[in-house]
Design a protein around this motif. Sequence first.
Motif, PDB file in Angstrom:
ATOM      1  N   LEU A 154       0.838  -1.200   0.000  1.00 44.26           N
ATOM      2  CA  LEU A 154       0.000   0.000   0.000  1.00 44.26           C
ATOM      3  C   LEU A 154       0.874   1.252   0.000  1.00 44.26           C
ATOM      4  N   GLN A 155       1.947   1.211   0.769  1.00 47.16           N
ATOM      5  CA  GLN A 155       2.857   2.353   0.835  1.00 47.16           C
ATOM      6  C   GLN A 155       3.608   2.563  -0.474  1.00 47.16           C
ATOM      7  N   ALA A 156       3.677   1.515  -1.297  1.00 45.86           N
ATOM      8  CA  ALA A 156       4.383   1.617  -2.580  1.00 45.86           C
ATOM      9  C   ALA A 156       3.475   2.059  -3.721  1.00 45.86           C
ATOM     10  N   LEU A 157       2.176   2.165  -3.487  1.00 44.95           N
ATOM     11  CA  LEU A 157       1.271   2.572  -4.566  1.00 44.95           C
ATOM     12  C   LEU A 157       1.663   3.915  -5.203  1.00 44.95           C
ATOM     13  N   GLU A 169       1.942   4.955  -9.170  1.00 46.12           N
ATOM     14  CA  GLU A 169       0.879   5.868  -9.615  1.00 46.12           C
ATOM     15  C   GLU A 169       1.420   7.203 -10.108  1.00 46.12           C
ATOM     16  N   SER A 170       2.438   7.704  -9.455  1.00 45.31           N
ATOM     17  CA  SER A 170       2.988   9.021  -9.776  1.00 45.31           C
ATOM     18  C   SER A 170       3.773   9.040 -11.071  1.00 45.31           C
ATOM     19  N   GLY A 171       4.129   7.870 -11.559  1.00 45.73           N
ATOM     20  CA  GLY A 171       4.986   7.773 -12.732  1.00 45.73           C
ATOM     21  C   GLY A 171       6.459   7.682 -12.378  1.00 45.73           C
ATOM     22  N   ARG A 197      -3.498  -0.393 -11.885  1.00 42.17           N
ATOM     23  CA  ARG A 197      -2.288  -0.886 -12.556  1.00 42.17           C
ATOM     24  C   ARG A 197      -1.134  -1.002 -11.571  1.00 42.17           C
ATOM     25  N   ALA A 198      -1.052  -0.045 -10.642  1.00 43.19           N
ATOM     26  CA  ALA A 198       0.003  -0.094  -9.632  1.00 43.19           C
ATOM     27  C   ALA A 198      -0.163  -1.318  -8.742  1.00 43.19           C
ATOM     28  N   ALA A 199      -1.382  -1.581  -8.294  1.00 43.27           N
ATOM     29  CA  ALA A 199      -1.645  -2.738  -7.442  1.00 43.27           C
ATOM     30  C   ALA A 199      -1.356  -4.043  -8.175  1.00 43.27           C
TER      31      ALA A 199
END
Length: 331
Positions: free
Chosen positions: A53-56, A60-62, A217-219
């Motif tokens: 979760l902390q790595a999302l 997400e940010s690119g 996509r991040a998950a």
Amino acid sequence: MAAAAQMVEIWRGGLLESSHVGHAVICDASGTMRESWGDPDAVIFPRSSCKMLQALPLIESGAADAFGLTDAQLALSCASHQGAALHSGAVARWLEGIGLGEADLRCGAHEPYDRTARDLLIRSDEAPCQYHNNCSGKHAGFLTYTKHIGAGPEYVAPDHPLQHAIKDAFEEVTQIPSPGFGIDGCSAPNFATTVQGLARAMAYFAAAPETGSARDRAAYRLTRAMAAYPEFVAGEGRACTELMRAMGGKVAIKTGAEAVFVAILPAQKLGIALKIVDGASRASEAAIAGLLVRLGVLDAQHPATLKRLNAVQRNWRGLETGITRLAPGFA
């Protein structure tokens, strides 16, 4: 408030010697609770079990794509690693690749858990550094995000943009506001949630499509990275690594301090979260193994399973002294 459920028992000489109680929840892709034990609304600190979760925000940010992060690095961003050469070297190369170094980390230093790495430091009369910290991969991800958005260096401060982004993602996937945070062992804020909220987040990861929203996509990527590179998520001899290998990369699991454990089951679109009340990792490992066997994704007779579930205890002479098993009615 429901009472904690009996989950794991330790037997010796035909008598119950110790027992562990806890809370556990299995959620489906809709966020609906499929099964529960104990109190689903028990508020817990997920500790390192929520590193995905902390790595999302990293993805997400690119930031992950901007710096060309590999799947192995994404797995490392979710890791509680052993500080083996495999891990500390990968973090060092990661930071060097983005123009940063060990001094930029804010996780602190401790002896590596890996014995080979620890003994090498002792023989060389060298002190451990922050690369050896079991959370250094997560912090490398934090620094990558921070550099990408041009934020200040104190990325573990609760009012830092990174921590705001993590809190927003955390609350969205758990589907409940966090009641607060504590400071984790690596100095980063750790947001509290309920056991059900954490299981709901794992189910979200399990069902996230490869072509959905940026968060989906991040998950998706983080789940697959963890399952594909279990050696980076923990290390040799560790439950996370051995059990993911035993499941053939089809399931991602992650432990957290104080006996929290989670699992992401993409094929079944299910998420699991559990917490052993007394913080005993021997119990959380047995409990998660039991639930994974129950759901048909882990072989009950696999050596990695038997090391933790229905595990025979032996003394220093090799004599059988007892057994660790699930309590009746659990899993």
